[in-house]
Design a protein around this motif. Structure first.
Motif, PDB file in Angstrom:
ATOM      1  N   LYS A  50      -8.739 -30.890  22.363  1.00  0.00           N
ATOM      2  CA  LYS A  50     -10.040 -30.552  22.937  1.00  0.00           C
ATOM      3  C   LYS A  50     -10.019 -29.143  23.521  1.00  0.00           C
ATOM      4  O   LYS A  50     -10.962 -28.378  23.353  1.00  0.00           O
ATOM      5  CB  LYS A  50     -10.419 -31.551  24.027  1.00  0.00           C
ATOM      6  N   GLY A  51      -8.951 -28.818  24.220  1.00  0.00           N
ATOM      7  CA  GLY A  51      -8.829 -27.482  24.799  1.00  0.00           C
ATOM      8  C   GLY A  51      -8.784 -26.405  23.736  1.00  0.00           C
ATOM      9  O   GLY A  51      -9.387 -25.335  23.886  1.00  0.00           O
ATOM     10  N   THR A  52      -8.086 -26.677  22.643  1.00  0.00           N
ATOM     11  CA  THR A  52      -8.028 -25.722  21.535  1.00  0.00           C
ATOM     12  C   THR A  52      -9.400 -25.549  20.910  1.00  0.00           C
ATOM     13  O   THR A  52      -9.822 -24.433  20.603  1.00  0.00           O
ATOM     14  CB  THR A  52      -7.021 -26.206  20.471  1.00  0.00           C
ATOM     15  N   GLY A  53     -10.132 -26.641  20.740  1.00  0.00           N
ATOM     16  CA  GLY A  53     -11.486 -26.565  20.184  1.00  0.00           C
ATOM     17  C   GLY A  53     -12.419 -25.769  21.072  1.00  0.00           C
ATOM     18  O   GLY A  53     -13.214 -24.955  20.590  1.00  0.00           O
ATOM     19  N   ILE A  54     -12.320 -25.974  22.381  1.00  0.00           N
ATOM     20  CA  ILE A  54     -13.161 -25.225  23.319  1.00  0.00           C
ATOM     21  C   ILE A  54     -12.806 -23.746  23.284  1.00  0.00           C
ATOM     22  O   ILE A  54     -13.696 -22.884  23.309  1.00  0.00           O
ATOM     23  CB  ILE A  54     -13.030 -25.811  24.734  1.00  0.00           C
ATOM     24  N   LEU A  55     -11.531 -23.424  23.202  1.00  0.00           N
ATOM     25  CA  LEU A  55     -11.101 -22.028  23.121  1.00  0.00           C
ATOM     26  C   LEU A  55     -11.674 -21.361  21.870  1.00  0.00           C
ATOM     27  O   LEU A  55     -12.207 -20.247  21.938  1.00  0.00           O
ATOM     28  CB  LEU A  55      -9.579 -21.936  23.115  1.00  0.00           C
ATOM     29  N   ILE A  56     -11.608 -22.034  20.741  1.00  0.00           N
ATOM     30  CA  ILE A  56     -12.150 -21.482  19.495  1.00  0.00           C
ATOM     31  C   ILE A  56     -13.662 -21.317  19.616  1.00  0.00           C
ATOM     32  O   ILE A  56     -14.215 -20.289  19.210  1.00  0.00           O
ATOM     33  CB  ILE A  56     -11.771 -22.382  18.303  1.00  0.00           C
ATOM     34  N   LEU A  57     -14.327 -22.303  20.195  1.00  0.00           N
ATOM     35  CA  LEU A  57     -15.773 -22.220  20.379  1.00  0.00           C
ATOM     36  C   LEU A  57     -16.165 -21.050  21.275  1.00  0.00           C
ATOM     37  O   LEU A  57     -17.108 -20.309  20.975  1.00  0.00           O
ATOM     38  CB  LEU A  57     -16.291 -23.536  20.957  1.00  0.00           C
ATOM     39  N   VAL A  58     -15.441 -20.843  22.348  1.00  0.00           N
ATOM     40  CA  VAL A  58     -15.722 -19.726  23.254  1.00  0.00           C
ATOM     41  C   VAL A  58     -15.523 -18.399  22.538  1.00  0.00           C
ATOM     42  O   VAL A  58     -16.320 -17.465  22.705  1.00  0.00           O
ATOM     43  CB  VAL A  58     -14.842 -19.822  24.518  1.00  0.00           C
ATOM     44  N   LEU A  59     -14.486 -18.292  21.729  1.00  0.00           N
ATOM     45  CA  LEU A  59     -14.260 -17.050  20.989  1.00  0.00           C
ATOM     46  C   LEU A  59     -15.389 -16.777  19.996  1.00  0.00           C
ATOM     47  O   LEU A  59     -15.859 -15.640  19.872  1.00  0.00           O
ATOM     48  CB  LEU A  59     -12.918 -17.112  20.258  1.00  0.00           C
ATOM     49  N   ILE A  60     -15.844 -17.808  19.306  1.00  0.00           N
ATOM     50  CA  ILE A  60     -16.927 -17.639  18.327  1.00  0.00           C
ATOM     51  C   ILE A  60     -18.225 -17.248  19.024  1.00  0.00           C
ATOM     52  O   ILE A  60     -18.912 -16.311  18.613  1.00  0.00           O
ATOM     53  CB  ILE A  60     -17.099 -18.921  17.484  1.00  0.00           C
ATOM     54  N   VAL A  61     -18.571 -17.949  20.108  1.00  0.00           N
ATOM     55  CA  VAL A  61     -19.795 -17.641  20.845  1.00  0.00           C
ATOM     56  C   VAL A  61     -19.708 -16.237  21.435  1.00  0.00           C
ATOM     57  O   VAL A  61     -20.682 -15.477  21.412  1.00  0.00           O
ATOM     58  CB  VAL A  61     -20.059 -18.700  21.936  1.00  0.00           C
ATOM     59  N   PHE A  63     -18.074 -13.690  20.244  1.00  0.00           N
ATOM     60  CA  PHE A  63     -18.254 -12.730  19.159  1.00  0.00           C
ATOM     61  C   PHE A  63     -19.724 -12.613  18.772  1.00  0.00           C
ATOM     62  O   PHE A  63     -20.230 -11.521  18.530  1.00  0.00           O
ATOM     63  CB  PHE A  63     -17.421 -13.133  17.942  1.00  0.00           C
ATOM     64  N   ILE A  64     -20.430 -13.739  18.733  1.00  0.00           N
ATOM     65  CA  ILE A  64     -21.854 -13.717  18.388  1.00  0.00           C
ATOM     66  C   ILE A  64     -22.650 -12.945  19.440  1.00  0.00           C
ATOM     67  O   ILE A  64     -23.512 -12.123  19.109  1.00  0.00           O
ATOM     68  CB  ILE A  64     -22.390 -15.157  18.219  1.00  0.00           C
ATOM     69  N   ILE A  65     -22.363 -13.174  20.705  1.00  0.00           N
ATOM     70  CA  ILE A  65     -23.059 -12.450  21.777  1.00  0.00           C
ATOM     71  C   ILE A  65     -22.746 -10.955  21.691  1.00  0.00           C
ATOM     72  O   ILE A  65     -23.633 -10.118  21.817  1.00  0.00           O
ATOM     73  CB  ILE A  65     -22.677 -13.025  23.152  1.00  0.00           C
ATOM     74  N   TYR A  66     -21.492 -10.624  21.455  1.00  0.00           N
ATOM     75  CA  TYR A  66     -21.115  -9.217  21.312  1.00  0.00           C
ATOM     76  C   TYR A  66     -21.858  -8.579  20.138  1.00  0.00           C
ATOM     77  O   TYR A  66     -22.395  -7.474  20.259  1.00  0.00           O
ATOM     78  CB  TYR A  66     -19.600  -9.110  21.109  1.00  0.00           C
ATOM     79  N   ALA A  67     -21.903  -9.281  19.011  1.00  0.00           N
ATOM     80  CA  ALA A  67     -22.562  -8.744  17.819  1.00  0.00           C
ATOM     81  C   ALA A  67     -24.074  -8.574  18.043  1.00  0.00           C
ATOM     82  O   ALA A  67     -24.668  -7.628  17.543  1.00  0.00           O
ATOM     83  CB  ALA A  67     -22.307  -9.656  16.628  1.00  0.00           C
ATOM     84  N   ALA A  68     -24.667  -9.462  18.806  1.00  0.00           N
ATOM     85  CA  ALA A  68     -26.108  -9.404  19.021  1.00  0.00           C
ATOM     86  C   ALA A  68     -26.518  -8.283  19.971  1.00  0.00           C
ATOM     87  O   ALA A  68     -27.535  -7.631  19.759  1.00  0.00           O
ATOM     88  CB  ALA A  68     -26.605 -10.748  19.567  1.00  0.00           C
ATOM     89  N   PHE A  69     -25.744  -8.032  21.003  1.00  0.00           N
ATOM     90  CA  PHE A  69     -26.143  -7.083  22.027  1.00  0.00           C
ATOM     91  C   PHE A  69     -25.515  -5.692  21.893  1.00  0.00           C
ATOM     92  O   PHE A  69     -26.085  -4.723  22.394  1.00  0.00           O
ATOM     93  CB  PHE A  69     -25.829  -7.635  23.407  1.00  0.00           C
ATOM     94  N   PHE A  70     -24.373  -5.568  21.284  1.00  0.00           N
ATOM     95  CA  PHE A  70     -23.658  -4.294  21.294  1.00  0.00           C
ATOM     96  C   PHE A  70     -23.553  -3.626  19.935  1.00  0.00           C
ATOM     97  O   PHE A  70     -22.801  -2.695  19.775  1.00  0.00           O
ATOM     98  CB  PHE A  70     -22.265  -4.469  21.905  1.00  0.00           C
ATOM     99  N   ARG A  71     -24.287  -4.083  18.963  1.00  0.00           N
ATOM    100  CA  ARG A  71     -24.263  -3.411  17.658  1.00  0.00           C
ATOM    101  C   ARG A  71     -25.596  -2.826  17.351  1.00  0.00           C
ATOM    102  O   ARG A  71     -26.618  -3.191  17.715  1.00  0.00           O
ATOM    103  CB  ARG A  71     -23.856  -4.389  16.559  1.00  0.00           C
TER     104      ARG A  71
END
Length: 71
Positions: A50-61, A63-71
């Protein structure tokens, strides 16, 4: 379990444990180096699935936030 039937991971762990018994001071140096450099295998090994899944989810989210606001 016989040593012939060991998987490579089990063999590495057995050798590491034997080395720690023979050289306890080396463990301190290894832990200092591991703490400063980090290791993804140690991170994931310490987490549950579960912790690994949450870590992967946080990384994906993140990246999406970074891509949306800083590109």
């Amino acid at each position: 379990m016989r040593r012939d039937d060991e998987t490579p991971e089990e063999k590495r762990e057995r050798i590491r444990q034997e080395e720690l018994k023979n050289n306890p001071g080396g463990n301190f140096k290894d832990s200092l180096n591991r703490g400063s450099t980090g290791n993804i295998a140690d991170l994931v090994g310490g987490l549950s699935w579960k912790g690994t899944g949450i870590l992967i989810l946080v990384l994906i989210v993140g990246f999406i936030i970074y891509a949306a606001f800083f590109r």
